[in-house]
Scaffold this active site. Structure first.
Site, PDB file in Angstrom:
ATOM      1  N   SER A 102       1.256  -1.261  -0.394  1.00  0.00           N
ATOM      2  CA  SER A 102       0.236   0.390   0.143  1.00  0.00           C
ATOM      3  C   SER A 102       0.618   1.429   0.052  1.00  0.00           C
ATOM      4  O   SER A 102       1.914   1.623  -0.521  1.00  0.00           O
ATOM      5  CB  SER A 102      -0.766  -0.153   0.925  1.00  0.00           C
ATOM      6  OG  SER A 102      -1.947   0.664   1.123  1.00  0.00           O
TER       7      SER A 102
ATOM      8  N   ASP B 141      -8.619  -5.270  -5.436  1.00  0.00           N
ATOM      9  CA  ASP B 141      -8.769  -3.756  -4.539  1.00  0.00           C
ATOM     10  C   ASP B 141      -9.020  -2.925  -5.694  1.00  0.00           C
ATOM     11  O   ASP B 141      -8.387  -2.912  -7.072  1.00  0.00           O
ATOM     12  CB  ASP B 141      -7.446  -3.977  -4.552  1.00  0.00           C
ATOM     13  CG  ASP B 141      -7.021  -3.006  -3.658  1.00  0.00           C
ATOM     14  OD1 ASP B 141      -7.462  -1.839  -2.793  1.00  0.00           O
ATOM     15  OD2 ASP B 141      -5.513  -2.968  -3.787  1.00  0.00           O
TER      16      ASP B 141
ATOM     17  N   HIS C 269      -6.741  -6.131  -0.658  1.00  0.00           N
ATOM     18  CA  HIS C 269      -5.159  -5.217  -0.856  1.00  0.00           C
ATOM     19  C   HIS C 269      -4.719  -6.235   0.076  1.00  0.00           C
ATOM     20  O   HIS C 269      -3.235  -5.439  -0.899  1.00  0.00           O
ATOM     21  CB  HIS C 269      -5.955  -4.313  -0.342  1.00  0.00           C
ATOM     22  CG  HIS C 269      -5.157  -3.578  -0.045  1.00  0.00           C
ATOM     23  ND1 HIS C 269      -4.925  -1.730  -1.185  1.00  0.00           N
ATOM     24  CD2 HIS C 269      -4.347  -2.088   1.391  1.00  0.00           C
ATOM     25  CE1 HIS C 269      -4.306  -0.818  -0.814  1.00  0.00           C
ATOM     26  NE2 HIS C 269      -3.779  -1.009   0.428  1.00  0.00           N
TER      27      HIS C 269
END
Ligand SMILES: *[C@@H]1O[C@H](CO)[C@@H](O)[C@H](O)[C@H]1NC(C)=O
Ligand SMILES: *[C@@H]1O[C@H](CO)[C@@H](O)[C@H](O)[C@H]1NC(C)=O
Ligand SMILES: *[C@@H]1O[C@H](CO)[C@@H](O)[C@H](O)[C@H]1NC(C)=O
Ligand SMILES: *[C@@H]1O[C@H](CO)[C@@H](O)[C@H](O)[C@H]1NC(C)=O
Ligand SMILES: *[C@@H]1O[C@H](CO)[C@@H](O)[C@H](O)[C@H]1NC(C)=O
Ligand SMILES: *[C@@H]1O[C@H](CO)[C@@H](O)[C@H](O)[C@H]1NC(C)=O
Ligand SMILES: *[C@@H]1O[C@H](CO)[C@@H](O)[C@H](O)[C@H]1NC(C)=O
Length: 529
Positions: free
Chosen positions: A208, A428, A505
């Site tokens: 991320s 995601d 994610h």
């Protein structure tokens, strides 16, 4: 968008993160002085672990960090260390909190660093819910052993950074990635001195927003030109903020993403027509048609986040709002999520910070803090509520002003190691697969812009199902044969791209076998995914 959405949910968080109020506390100061007062050269090279499970890194200097057991973890946790290590030797006011677990079985002279994102989110999420040796994932009754733990492959170091994150202490002052990377480099040398580590190969990994941390920290280590401490050999980034993440990694590719995943969204025809129209009139379609090509047509014009934010072309926002209408548990981090919300023992704000009445956040329990040598008076939360960067503006409007990694540091890391893996998960929506690919197409490394041909090679995951295998076996089904095709890989000039099917994610959490294979590649154990 990444921070925006984290902050909007983080407002509900039960607790506040470490702040300047906790600048001084006893155990840290004590340990730091004890351990760093002696120089690294005095530490003997650690003996290999043997069949009796002798602890490779256990010395009188590391003993204060040793974790014997963890509350509610009902099995032998093996060799584990955690605690604070100062950034500057002798300065007790700033330090980073770590968890370190050595590889199981035959030892290796390697360290894989894992970082979660945010900015300001704790890497203990990775440790306890993604790739650690034992996991307590949302909705589960108790911690379980992770058969795909990364410590099966290598020594793993989870670090809460930068200052202001998790149990780490100090007052956030940084306005750039260069500054927080410089802090990390110093912390990491101190860590290695305490643990008697030299000449290990280093792999930097994360997820991320750590798509910014990983290349900046790797580049800062490479810049040290010191192989004893900073022999970076590879890097891995999941669903990473490597480019202009609002426009390129989200908005421009959001509508085709919805079209491809139509069943998850269940939008009506008029709403679909509305967003499809915006996709064209806002210029997203032209942008993709021109630049998501192999080889790319050219360098992408600069795009600014602020022009997008909540304006008429903020399609990602429109989509998210509409998604809540039919699915009140919709989650941009995993679009496949439906109600009910699972209780999360870490109350991570990635979903909703959902903490039922009476439940406690695991790492904020006094008994857990004691077991882990964490500062007792720092309130732990999954993501800090106060900004860990203190600047204003900047390209990503998140308090820091550094260039996007695709511009300099990521090419530098690829060119130095020729072993960098960038991966994105298909469920995601906060960082969209084709958006990450589009960012790669705007990066020049090892002499060329972008990938020269489109990714097509399947990823066949043949690792057995070690979690549920016995259950299904009982029903006469053969689940031991692997998962089959779980994504697409593509390698050019030192960079491996990996699209992951059926994952949100947090890839090691949702697709642990795929992530295990990724790490095998980064460590050089396999040459293809
Ligand atoms: C935290 O505890 C330490 C002692 O361990 C103390 O020195 C420090 O002032 C405390 N900080 C706060 C914010 O209470
Ligand atoms: C493990 O190492 C210790 C200390 O070096 C030694 O005494 C012991 O015999 C070893 N055990 C095995 C099974 O090799
Ligand atoms: C990881 O190690 C554990 C313990 O040795 C083992 O049971 C498990 O099968 C290993 N997992 C893989 C994927 O090899
Ligand atoms: C690390 O490697 C260097 C260069 O090969 C060597 O001189 C040094 O002795 C090594 N240090 C340790 C602790 O193994
Ligand atoms: C991603 O881009 C490829 C072209 O590279 C296209 O074929 C595919 O449909 C796109 N997928 C999504 C979900 O937008
Ligand atoms: C593409 O890369 C160039 C050169 O690094 C940069 O100036 C530009 O802002 C990038 N475009 C996008 C959309 O990120
Ligand atoms: C279609 O969906 C949108 C977004 O949820 C909603 O505002 C609109 O009322 C719906 N239209 C119809 C005809 O159901």
């Amino acid at each position: 968008m990444l921070l925006k959405s984290i902050l909007s949910t983080a407002a509900l968080a039960v607790s506040l993160c470490a702040d300047n109020a906790s600048a001084k506390h006893g155990p840290f100061a004590q340990k730091a002085r004890d351990s760093l007062s002696r120089r690294a050269a005095q530490y003997p090279k650690a003996a290999p672990q043997n069949a009796t499970g002798d602890f490779r890194f256990l010395t009188k200097d590391t003993k204060p960090y040793r974790v014997n057991s963890l509350p509610d973890v009902p099995f032998d946790i093996g060799e584990m260390y955690s605690g604070l290590v100062p950034i500057e030797e002798g300065d007790d006011s700033r330090g980073l909190f770590f968890v370190f677990q050595p590889k199981l079985g035959a030892p290796v002279d390697e360290i894989t660093i894992w970082l979660n994102g945010g900015p300001g989110c704790s890497s203990l999420e990775g440790f306890f819910q993604e790739n650690g040796r034992f996991l307590w994932q949302p909705g589960t009754f108790a911690p379980v052993e992770n058969p795909y733990a990364w410590v099966n492959l290598t020594n793993v170091l989870w670090v809460e950074q930068p200052v202001g994150t998790g149990f780490s202490i100090g007052k956030p002052t940084a306005t750039t990635q260069e500054e927080t990377a410089a802090d990390f480099v110093k912390f990491f040398k101190n860590f290695q001195d305490i643990f008697g580590i030299k000449n290990f190969t280093i792999y930097v990994t994360g997820e991320s927003y750590a798509g910014r941390y990983v290349p900046y920290i790797s580049a800062a280590m490479l810049d040290q030109k010191d192989k004893e401490y900073y022999d970076v050999k590879g890097a891995l980034m999941y669903d990473p903020c490597i480019g202009q993440h609002d426009y390129v990694q989200q908005e421009a590719v959001a509508v085709p993403f919805v079209q491809q995943n139509a069943n998850f969204f269940n939008f009506n025809a008029s709403f679909m027509a509305q967003i499809e129209d915006l996709h064209q009139t806002c210029g997203f379609k032209d942008f993709i048609d021109e630049y998501l090509t192999f080889p790319p047509a050219g360098i992408q014009p600069q795009k600014s986040f602020n022009s997008m934010n909540n304006g008429p072309c903020d399609v990602a926002n429109l989509i998210t709002d509409a998604a809540y209408v039919s699915n009140s548990c919709f989650d941009v981090y995993e679009i496949n999520l439906m109600c009910p919300l699972a209780w999360d023992v870490l109350a991570m704000p990635t979903a909703f910070d959902y903490l039922p009445k009476g439940a406690r956040v695991y790492f904020d329990r006094p008994d857990v803090k004691r077991a882990m040598h964490a500062p007792a008076n720092v309130t732990w939360s999954g993501c800090s509520q106060e900004s860990v960067f203190v600047g204003t503006g900047g390209p990503e409007d998140e308090g820091e002003t550094s260039a996007n990694p695709i511009e300099h540091v990521l090419p530098q890391v690829i060119e130095s190691t020729n072993r960098v893996l960038v991966s994105n998960a298909d469920y995601d929506m906060i960082i969209i697969t084709n958006g990450t690919l589009l960012s790669i197409q705007n990066m020049t490394w090892n002499g060329l812009l972008g990938f020269q041909s489109a990714p097509v090679t399947p990823i066949n995951i043949d690792l057995p199902d070690l979690t549920w295998g016995p259950v299904f076996e009982h029903n006469g089904r053969a689940m031991q044969d692997g998962q089959g095709i779980m994504g697409v890989q593509h390698y050019e000039r030192g960079l491996m791209w990996a699209e992951t099917y059926q994952s949100g994610h947090m890839q090691p959490q949702y697709q642990p076998r795929v992530a295990y294979r990724h790490l095998q590649w980064v460590l050089g154990r396999v040459e293809k995914l």
